[in-house]
Design a protein around this motif. Structure first.
Motif, PDB file in Angstrom:
ATOM      1  N   ASN A 165       0.927  -1.142  -0.019  1.00 18.28           N
ATOM      2  CA  ASN A 165      -0.040   0.007   0.227  1.00 18.28           C
ATOM      3  C   ASN A 165       0.856   1.143   0.129  1.00 18.28           C
ATOM      4  OD1 ASN A 165      -2.468   1.418   0.139  1.00 18.28           O
ATOM      5  ND2 ASN A 165      -2.093   1.683   2.456  1.00 18.28           N
ATOM      6  N   ILE A 166       1.127   1.726  -1.053  1.00 19.36           N
ATOM      7  CA  ILE A 166       2.150   2.743  -1.334  1.00 19.36           C
ATOM      8  C   ILE A 166       1.374   4.101  -1.478  1.00 19.36           C
ATOM      9  CG2 ILE A 166       4.183   3.938  -2.587  1.00 19.36           C
ATOM     10  CD1 ILE A 166       4.843   1.000  -1.668  1.00 19.36           C
ATOM     11  N   ASN A 167       1.604   5.276  -0.837  1.00 21.08           N
ATOM     12  CA  ASN A 167       1.022   6.522  -1.218  1.00 21.08           C
ATOM     13  C   ASN A 167       1.883   7.782  -1.071  1.00 21.08           C
ATOM     14  OD1 ASN A 167      -1.830   7.427  -0.957  1.00 21.08           O
ATOM     15  ND2 ASN A 167      -1.468   8.498   0.904  1.00 21.08           N
ATOM     16  N   TYR A 168       1.681   8.451  -2.096  1.00 19.30           N
ATOM     17  CA  TYR A 168       2.751   9.424  -2.241  1.00 19.30           C
ATOM     18  C   TYR A 168       1.664  10.813  -2.377  1.00 19.30           C
ATOM     19  CZ  TYR A 168       6.624  11.806  -4.627  1.00 19.30           C
ATOM     20  OH  TYR A 168       7.552  12.819  -4.624  1.00 19.30           O
ATOM     21  N   GLY A 169       2.065  11.723  -1.181  1.00 13.58           N
ATOM     22  CA  GLY A 169       1.348  12.754  -1.112  1.00 13.58           C
ATOM     23  C   GLY A 169       1.778  13.802  -1.806  1.00 13.58           C
ATOM     24  N   GLN A 170       0.897  14.802  -2.210  1.00 14.55           N
ATOM     25  CA  GLN A 170       1.751  16.037  -3.105  1.00 14.55           C
ATOM     26  C   GLN A 170       1.694  17.158  -2.096  1.00 14.55           C
ATOM     27  OE1 GLN A 170      -1.176  16.547  -6.097  1.00 14.55           O
ATOM     28  NE2 GLN A 170      -1.032  14.549  -7.017  1.00 14.55           N
ATOM     29  N   LYS A 171       3.190  17.526  -1.849  1.00 17.94           N
ATOM     30  CA  LYS A 171       3.468  18.739  -0.903  1.00 17.94           C
ATOM     31  C   LYS A 171       3.077  19.899  -1.505  1.00 17.94           C
ATOM     32  CE  LYS A 171       4.992  16.260   2.466  1.00 17.94           C
ATOM     33  NZ  LYS A 171       4.102  16.012   3.386  1.00 17.94           N
ATOM     34  N   ILE A 172       3.214  20.104  -2.826  1.00 16.22           N
ATOM     35  CA  ILE A 172       2.867  21.385  -3.444  1.00 16.22           C
ATOM     36  C   ILE A 172       1.711  22.065  -2.980  1.00 16.22           C
ATOM     37  CG2 ILE A 172       1.424  20.289  -5.396  1.00 16.22           C
ATOM     38  CD1 ILE A 172       2.767  22.071  -7.279  1.00 16.22           C
ATOM     39  N   HIS A 173       0.746  21.567  -2.435  1.00 19.16           N
ATOM     40  CA  HIS A 173      -0.472  22.208  -2.130  1.00 19.16           C
ATOM     41  C   HIS A 173      -0.215  23.002  -0.769  1.00 19.16           C
ATOM     42  CE1 HIS A 173      -2.277  20.096  -5.518  1.00 19.16           C
ATOM     43  NE2 HIS A 173      -1.951  18.978  -5.058  1.00 19.16           N
ATOM     44  N   GLU A 174       0.622  22.618   0.045  1.00 21.84           N
ATOM     45  CA  GLU A 174       0.877  23.320   1.347  1.00 21.84           C
ATOM     46  C   GLU A 174       1.184  24.856   1.069  1.00 21.84           C
ATOM     47  OE1 GLU A 174       4.147  21.583   3.537  1.00 21.84           O
ATOM     48  OE2 GLU A 174       3.011  19.383   3.859  1.00 21.84           O
ATOM     49  N   ALA A 175       1.960  25.168   0.340  1.00 22.44           N
ATOM     50  CA  ALA A 175       2.085  26.460  -0.053  1.00 22.44           C
ATOM     51  C   ALA A 175       0.887  27.377  -0.387  1.00 22.44           C
ATOM     52  CB  ALA A 175       3.269  26.484  -1.294  1.00 22.44           C
ATOM     53  N   PHE A 176      -0.084  26.531  -1.004  1.00 31.41           N
ATOM     54  CA  PHE A 176      -1.339  27.442  -1.648  1.00 31.41           C
ATOM     55  C   PHE A 176      -2.363  27.359  -0.419  1.00 31.41           C
ATOM     56  CE2 PHE A 176       0.953  26.132  -5.288  1.00 31.41           C
ATOM     57  CZ  PHE A 176       1.238  27.296  -5.866  1.00 31.41           C
ATOM     58  N   GLY A 177      -2.397  26.844   0.471  1.00 31.92           N
ATOM     59  CA  GLY A 177      -3.446  26.632   1.533  1.00 31.92           C
ATOM     60  C   GLY A 177      -4.454  25.758   0.918  1.00 31.92           C
ATOM     61  N   GLY A 178      -4.662  24.686  -0.040  1.00 27.79           N
ATOM     62  CA  GLY A 178      -5.526  24.071  -0.566  1.00 27.79           C
ATOM     63  C   GLY A 178      -5.018  23.135  -1.751  1.00 27.79           C
ATOM     64  N   VAL A 179      -5.797  22.285  -2.213  1.00 23.29           N
ATOM     65  CA  VAL A 179      -5.320  21.623  -3.425  1.00 23.29           C
ATOM     66  C   VAL A 179      -5.720  22.389  -4.584  1.00 23.29           C
ATOM     67  CG1 VAL A 179      -5.556  19.169  -4.700  1.00 23.29           C
ATOM     68  CG2 VAL A 179      -5.769  19.502  -1.932  1.00 23.29           C
ATOM     69  N   ILE A 180      -4.895  22.445  -5.446  1.00 26.33           N
ATOM     70  CA  ILE A 180      -4.918  23.200  -6.868  1.00 26.33           C
ATOM     71  C   ILE A 180      -5.230  22.019  -7.939  1.00 26.33           C
ATOM     72  CG2 ILE A 180      -4.099  24.534  -8.605  1.00 26.33           C
ATOM     73  CD1 ILE A 180      -4.079  26.227  -5.883  1.00 26.33           C
ATOM     74  N   PRO A 181      -6.412  21.834  -8.258  1.00 25.10           N
ATOM     75  CA  PRO A 181      -6.750  20.828  -9.045  1.00 25.10           C
ATOM     76  C   PRO A 181      -6.058  20.421 -10.238  1.00 25.10           C
ATOM     77  CG  PRO A 181      -8.857  21.920  -8.354  1.00 25.10           C
ATOM     78  CD  PRO A 181      -7.706  22.706  -8.279  1.00 25.10           C
ATOM     79  N   GLU A 182      -5.487  21.622 -11.132  1.00 21.16           N
ATOM     80  CA  GLU A 182      -4.716  21.236 -12.251  1.00 21.16           C
ATOM     81  C   GLU A 182      -3.307  20.661 -11.556  1.00 21.16           C
ATOM     82  OE1 GLU A 182      -4.744  24.129 -15.475  1.00 21.16           O
ATOM     83  OE2 GLU A 182      -2.834  23.307 -15.975  1.00 21.16           O
ATOM     84  N   SER A 183      -2.683  21.289 -10.726  1.00 22.35           N
ATOM     85  CA  SER A 183      -1.499  20.937 -10.218  1.00 22.35           C
ATOM     86  C   SER A 183      -1.604  19.346  -9.870  1.00 22.35           C
ATOM     87  CB  SER A 183      -0.946  21.756  -8.949  1.00 22.35           C
ATOM     88  OG  SER A 183      -0.801  22.836  -9.320  1.00 22.35           O
ATOM     89  N   ALA A 184      -2.633  19.083  -9.001  1.00 25.17           N
ATOM     90  CA  ALA A 184      -2.855  17.684  -8.469  1.00 25.17           C
ATOM     91  C   ALA A 184      -2.823  16.702  -9.605  1.00 25.17           C
ATOM     92  CB  ALA A 184      -4.416  17.613  -7.877  1.00 25.17           C
ATOM     93  N   SER A 185      -3.480  17.089 -10.851  1.00 29.44           N
ATOM     94  CA  SER A 185      -3.555  16.162 -11.991  1.00 29.44           C
ATOM     95  C   SER A 185      -2.270  15.711 -12.489  1.00 29.44           C
ATOM     96  CB  SER A 185      -4.403  16.853 -13.077  1.00 29.44           C
ATOM     97  OG  SER A 185      -5.572  17.264 -12.517  1.00 29.44           O
ATOM     98  N   ARG A 186      -1.498  17.203 -12.634  1.00 36.04           N
ATOM     99  CA  ARG A 186      -0.262  16.794 -13.314  1.00 36.04           C
ATOM    100  C   ARG A 186       0.647  16.127 -12.484  1.00 36.04           C
ATOM    101  NH1 ARG A 186       1.777  21.996 -16.393  1.00 36.04           N
ATOM    102  NH2 ARG A 186      -0.466  23.216 -16.592  1.00 36.04           N
ATOM    103  N   GLN A 187       0.735  16.085 -11.155  1.00 38.68           N
ATOM    104  CA  GLN A 187       1.371  15.408 -10.172  1.00 38.68           C
ATOM    105  C   GLN A 187       0.927  13.956 -10.320  1.00 38.68           C
ATOM    106  OE1 GLN A 187       3.298  16.489  -6.954  1.00 38.68           O
ATOM    107  NE2 GLN A 187       4.078  18.122  -8.613  1.00 38.68           N
ATOM    108  N   HIS A 188      -0.437  13.492 -10.456  1.00 30.49           N
ATOM    109  CA  HIS A 188      -0.635  12.296 -10.490  1.00 30.49           C
ATOM    110  C   HIS A 188       0.153  11.577 -11.863  1.00 30.49           C
ATOM    111  CE1 HIS A 188      -3.417  11.863  -7.325  1.00 30.49           C
ATOM    112  NE2 HIS A 188      -4.189  12.820  -7.734  1.00 30.49           N
TER     113      HIS A 188
END
Ligand code: KG4
Ligand code: ZN
Length: 336
Positions: free
Chosen positions: A29-52
């Motif tokens: 069970n491997i989970n890779y969190g996206q740290k990028i959203h911390e800086a924005f105070g919430g999830v940026i949908p387009e960044s999330a898709s690119r990171q996936h």
């Protein structure tokens, strides 16, 4: 009966999760969190898709290596089909369909909320049904009756914000980084939960509301900061403990009402907020007081993860609930 080997992908929000399951037992069970959203105070949908897009293949490879399986032994590929951020879901769905097609095996579409509900019975050989589940995540707050793995009925839900959102927004008012829920939990352990009180809305039936709670925390903080600009820094631990206590009390009182309305005393919690230590401890106290039998998911299965998707997929495989290759993701969905 023959073992079923599954690969499951969870990509509904900002975490790329991949699990390999043998029946309902987790091999990886491997989970890779996206740290990028911390800086924005919430999830940026387009960044999330690119990171996936960037992370999914390496995470799949890592899961296969950890489970030490051959991909040609897989029986099906499972994926989160709904609900979630549409771009994030599309990455996982497209990957899963391609992999299933390349291997000549079926794919299985899974509802993310169903994944949370069944997360307390991952690896459990003979789970008890029916059970009530309080599912508390960043986007949802629901009480459901789980009659069997594939039969889930919503009996109460939030009419506005989710419990996780209330944690995250309160944390942001305190100047804590996103997602603030785990930080409030950590600081709360050093504070007194009875120092401050906030609104506890009286919502009918088994529904919840957290927007009034959020406003009451905001107004209280604004008023105190106007009097003493250092108020937050001087009271941070007590503020976190009191906010957590307020939210957890609302959740547990409603869960108690649900046990009385349904007569079901088999109770579980799920979703990111079920990792909260105040909720986990509170549930144990209620269980002792009211004679509940509880199912509390392991911490790694509380927040979004691939194993919860693989677990549902196992039951869907047994019921031959496969999807066709024209399946598309959906941002919103009810249980199917
Ligand atoms: O289930 P999840 O990982 O993602 C969604 O499907 O939304 O839940 C994420 C939510 C966030 O709001 C996060 O702050 C909250 O779960 N959360 C917590 C804790 N760990 C995660 N809230 C309170 N205490 C925690 N320990
Ligand atoms: Zn979730």
């Amino acid at each position: 009966m023959k073992d079923i080997l599954l690969l499951a992908i969870e990509s509904s929000c900002d975490d790329t999760g991949v699990a390999i399951m043998r029946n309902n037992k987790v091999l990886a069970n491997i989970n890779y969190g996206q740290k990028i959203h911390e800086a924005f105070g919430g999830v940026i949908p387009e960044s999330a898709s690119r990171q996936h897009m960037q992370n999914l293949l390496p995470v799949v490879q890592a899961a296969i290596a950890k489970a030490a399986i051959k991909i040609t032994d897989l029986n099906a590929i499972a994926f989160t089909q709904s609900p979630g951020l549409i771009g994030s879901l599309m990455v996982g769905v497209s990957f899963a369909k391609s992999m299933a097609q390349a291997l000549g095996i079926p794919c299985i579409a899974v509802n993310h909320m169903q994944g949370h509900v069944l997360s307390s019975i991952i690896d459990v050989p003979n789970p008890n049904f029916p059970f009530l589940c309080l599912t508390v995540s960043g986007g949802h707050t629901q009480i459901v009756v789980c009659k069997s793995p594939l039969q889930i009925e919503i009996i109460g839900q939030t009419i506005d914000d989710a419990a996780g959102e209330a944690f995250d927004k309160a944390a942001s008012m305190l100047g804590l980084a996103y997602p603030g829920g785990p930080l409030i939990d950590k600081l709360a352990q050093l504070g007194n939960p009875k120092t401050f009180t906030f609104a506890k809305p009286n919502i009918p039936d088994l529904n919840f509301s957290f927007s009034g709670v959020k406003t009451s925390i905001l107004y209280f903080i604004q008023k105190q900061v106007a009097i003493n600009p250092n108020f937050i820094a001087e009271n941070l631990n007590d503020l976190c403990a009191s906010i957590q206590d307020n939210i957890v009390t609302i959740l547990l009182k409603k869960l108690h009402k649900a046990t009385e309305v349904t007569g079901i005393k088999n109770v579980s919690i799920a979703g990111g907020v079920s990792a909260n230590s105040g909720l986990r401890n509170g549930l144990k106290l209620y269980a002792t007081k009211y004679g509940w039998q509880t199912h509390i998911p392991a911490l790694e299965y509380c927040t979004d993860n691939g194993a919860m998707i693989g677990n549902v997929a196992y039951y869907k495989y047994l019921a031959s609930e496969f999807s066709t290759l024209d399946v598309v993701p959906s941002a919103r969905a009810t249980y199917n």
